[in-house]
Scaffold this active site. Structure first.
Site, PDB file in Angstrom:
ATOM      1  N   LYS A  65       0.884  -1.268   0.111  1.00  0.00           N
ATOM      2  CA  LYS A  65       0.095  -0.037  -0.080  1.00  0.00           C
ATOM      3  C   LYS A  65       0.854   1.316   0.037  1.00  0.00           C
ATOM      4  CE  LYS A  65      -4.125  -1.606   2.095  1.00  0.00           C
ATOM      5  NZ  LYS A  65      -5.153  -1.404   3.433  1.00  0.00           N
ATOM      6  N   GLY A 125      -5.824   1.381  18.316  1.00  0.00           N
ATOM      7  CA  GLY A 125      -4.841   1.119  17.231  1.00  0.00           C
ATOM      8  C   GLY A 125      -4.257   2.114  16.526  1.00  0.00           C
TER       9      GLY A 125
HETATM   10  P1  NAP Z   1      -1.182  -3.599  11.576  1.00  0.00           P
HETATM   11  O1  NAP Z   1      -0.955  -2.338  10.672  1.00  0.00           O
HETATM   12  O2  NAP Z   1      -0.091  -4.629  12.012  1.00  0.00           O
HETATM   13  O3  NAP Z   1      -1.667  -2.956  12.979  1.00  0.00           O
HETATM   14  C1  NAP Z   1      -1.851  -3.744  14.281  1.00  0.00           C
HETATM   15  C2  NAP Z   1      -2.220  -2.810  15.390  1.00  0.00           C
HETATM   16  O4  NAP Z   1      -2.607  -3.802  16.548  1.00  0.00           O
HETATM   17  C3  NAP Z   1      -1.254  -1.843  15.732  1.00  0.00           C
HETATM   18  O5  NAP Z   1      -1.802  -0.690  16.111  1.00  0.00           O
HETATM   19  C4  NAP Z   1      -0.465  -2.423  17.040  1.00  0.00           C
HETATM   20  O6  NAP Z   1       0.063  -1.676  17.837  1.00  0.00           O
HETATM   21  C5  NAP Z   1      -1.809  -3.093  17.578  1.00  0.00           C
HETATM   22  N1  NAP Z   1      -1.336  -4.300  18.701  1.00  0.00           N
HETATM   23  C6  NAP Z   1      -0.935  -5.443  18.403  1.00  0.00           C
HETATM   24  N2  NAP Z   1      -0.750  -6.026  19.526  1.00  0.00           N
HETATM   25  C7  NAP Z   1      -1.033  -5.252  20.379  1.00  0.00           C
HETATM   26  C8  NAP Z   1      -1.278  -5.498  22.013  1.00  0.00           C
HETATM   27  N3  NAP Z   1      -0.720  -6.672  22.400  1.00  0.00           N
HETATM   28  N4  NAP Z   1      -1.913  -4.580  22.599  1.00  0.00           N
HETATM   29  C9  NAP Z   1      -2.334  -3.298  21.957  1.00  0.00           C
HETATM   30  N5  NAP Z   1      -2.430  -3.321  20.560  1.00  0.00           N
HETATM   31  C10 NAP Z   1      -1.663  -4.213  19.735  1.00  0.00           C
HETATM   32  O7  NAP Z   1      -2.594  -4.264  11.240  1.00  0.00           O
HETATM   33  P2  NAP Z   1      -3.809  -3.524  10.264  1.00  0.00           P
HETATM   34  O8  NAP Z   1      -3.577  -3.867   9.041  1.00  0.00           O
HETATM   35  O9  NAP Z   1      -3.912  -2.218  10.905  1.00  0.00           O
HETATM   36  O10 NAP Z   1      -4.935  -4.810  10.730  1.00  0.00           O
HETATM   37  C11 NAP Z   1      -5.330  -4.626  12.011  1.00  0.00           C
HETATM   38  C12 NAP Z   1      -6.440  -5.877  11.948  1.00  0.00           C
HETATM   39  O11 NAP Z   1      -7.665  -5.440  11.257  1.00  0.00           O
HETATM   40  C13 NAP Z   1      -6.079  -7.143  11.379  1.00  0.00           C
HETATM   41  O12 NAP Z   1      -6.832  -7.974  12.373  1.00  0.00           O
HETATM   42  C14 NAP Z   1      -7.041  -7.127  10.228  1.00  0.00           C
HETATM   43  O13 NAP Z   1      -7.306  -8.422   9.683  1.00  0.00           O
HETATM   44  C15 NAP Z   1      -7.990  -6.513  10.164  1.00  0.00           C
HETATM   45  N6  NAP Z   1      -8.502  -5.397   9.158  1.00  0.00           N
HETATM   46  C16 NAP Z   1      -9.910  -5.701   8.986  1.00  0.00           C
HETATM   47  C17 NAP Z   1     -10.312  -4.753   7.763  1.00  0.00           C
HETATM   48  C18 NAP Z   1     -11.794  -4.747   7.298  1.00  0.00           C
HETATM   49  O14 NAP Z   1     -12.029  -4.498   6.226  1.00  0.00           O
HETATM   50  N7  NAP Z   1     -12.587  -5.299   8.336  1.00  0.00           N
HETATM   51  C19 NAP Z   1      -9.351  -4.041   7.039  1.00  0.00           C
HETATM   52  C20 NAP Z   1      -8.106  -4.161   7.351  1.00  0.00           C
HETATM   53  C21 NAP Z   1      -7.546  -4.754   8.455  1.00  0.00           C
HETATM   54  P3  NAP Z   1       1.684  -1.406  17.923  1.00  0.00           P
HETATM   55  O15 NAP Z   1       2.199  -1.547  16.468  1.00  0.00           O
HETATM   56  O16 NAP Z   1       1.861  -0.432  18.698  1.00  0.00           O
HETATM   57  O17 NAP Z   1       2.008  -2.975  18.698  1.00  0.00           O
END
Ligand code: NAP
Length: 284
Positions: A65, A125
């Site tokens: 992206k 997040g």
């Molecule tokens: P990402 O960029 O890897 O972000 C992950 C987030 O989770 C970060 O803010 C991270 O914080 C946080 N996190 C991880 N472990 C944690 C913990 N132990 N305590 C608190 N926060 C924690 O991933 P993303 O692309 O944003 O996706 C996140 C989720 O959303 C995934 O499960 C994905 O499948 C889902 N998603 C859904 C859609 C939809 O259309 N419904 C679209 C996109 C994503 P740190 O970096 O500070 O650790």
């Protein structure tokens, strides 16, 4: 026939081709949507090929992206602030980059009768999805957004986005830590909408250390709309807790369909029948 694609890796199990091809067919649009597995090292080469072939547009998912945002001729405001593109329109030799993840959720919330404009939001997040949501919710005019960050580096990242948003939006944006005593309870008590946009809840507590960032149901109030962007599992521990607390709630399917519907609109100018797509394409 117009050609559209999904670029990223992995993409083989994506439901986007089913969603897009069903919608093209239903609306009598002569177009086809396929996937191309590509990582950052080959994105430039693939985009050159798609330009030369005259592909009409493409979606972009992880991990390309950001790389895609550097290859576009023009970016939407949300893409420029986030440095991320998930939808490209190829028109008259130019690549126009957009990000529709945030629109996907704000549209889903509006359909649920919980419009973001004027609302007070708690956002858990600071990753890719959360950043897109923060940007769109602020551009749409949420009254205030309190973002909870896991690590100091993530808080700094969210603060940089907030700085870029301040000249463009009156939304009050605060970045807090889960570790600040009372901060989460206070924010939730004052919020109308809670958006869970971390990966917590996707795997079990043993794999992640926790399976829910809200300690217990006493943090939630019945007037709070709880949106968990995770859709697998369909009922996350947070969704279960929200039901116990008497909150209206929803998982991330509608965001997934909403971001696709927004891409479809950018490419074709037509609305997608989201309810029909949900019934036909997505598991219940
Ligand atoms: P990402 O960029 O890897 O972000 C992950 C987030 O989770 C970060 O803010 C991270 O914080 C946080 N996190 C991880 N472990 C944690 C913990 N132990 N305590 C608190 N926060 C924690 O991933 P993303 O692309 O944003 O996706 C996140 C989720 O959303 C995934 O499960 C994905 O499948 C889902 N998603 C859904 C859609 C939809 O259309 N419904 C679209 C996109 C994503 P740190 O970096 O500070 O650790």
């Amino acid at each position: 026939m117009d050609q559209y694609y999904l670029l990223g890796s992995p993409v083989a199990h994506s439901l986007s081709p089913a969603m897009m091809n069903y919608s093209f067919e239903q609306q009598g649009i002569d177009a086809r949507y396929s996937v191309i597995d590509v990582k950052e090292d080959r994105i430039g080469e693939v985009v050159r090929k798609l330009r030369a072939e005259g592909a009409s547009g493409w979606n972009v998912t992880m991990p390309v992206k950001h790389a895609m945002s550097l290859l576009c001729d023009e970016l939407s405001t949300a893409s420029e602030i986030g440095g991320s593109v998930n939808t490209v329109l190829h028109r008259d030799g130019k690549l126009y980059g957009y990000t529709t993840d945030g629109i996907g959720i704000t549209d889903a919330l509006a359909r649920a009768g919980e419009p973001v404009p004027g609302s007070s939001v708690t956002l858990l997040g600071t990753g890719g999805a959360a950043s897109a949501i923060l940007i769109q919710a602020a551009l749409d005019g949420a009254s205030d957004i309190t973002v909870f960050a896991n690590r100091p580096a993530s808080a700094a990242h969210a603060e940089r986005i907030a700085e870029k948003l301040r000249p463009l939006s009156d939304t009050k944006i605060r970045i807090r830590s889960y570790k600040e005593p009372g901060a989460l309870r206070e924010s939730l008590a004052q919020s109308r909408i809670l958006i869970q946009a971390t990966s917590i809840g996707m795997r079990t507590a043993e794999q992640n250390g926790t399976d829910c960032l809200i300690p217990d149901a006493s943090y939630l109030h019945a007037g709070l709309y709880v949106y968990d962007i995770i859709y697998h599992p369909a009922e996350t521990p947070l969704i279960k807790m929200a039901k116990e607390a008497g909150c209206r709630c929803e998982n991330g399917y509608s965001m997934l369909i909403g971001q696709g519907a927004a891409s479809f609109r950018i490419w074709t100018g037509c609305g997608m029948n989201v309810e029909e797509v949900r019934r036909r394409v997505f598991p219940s």
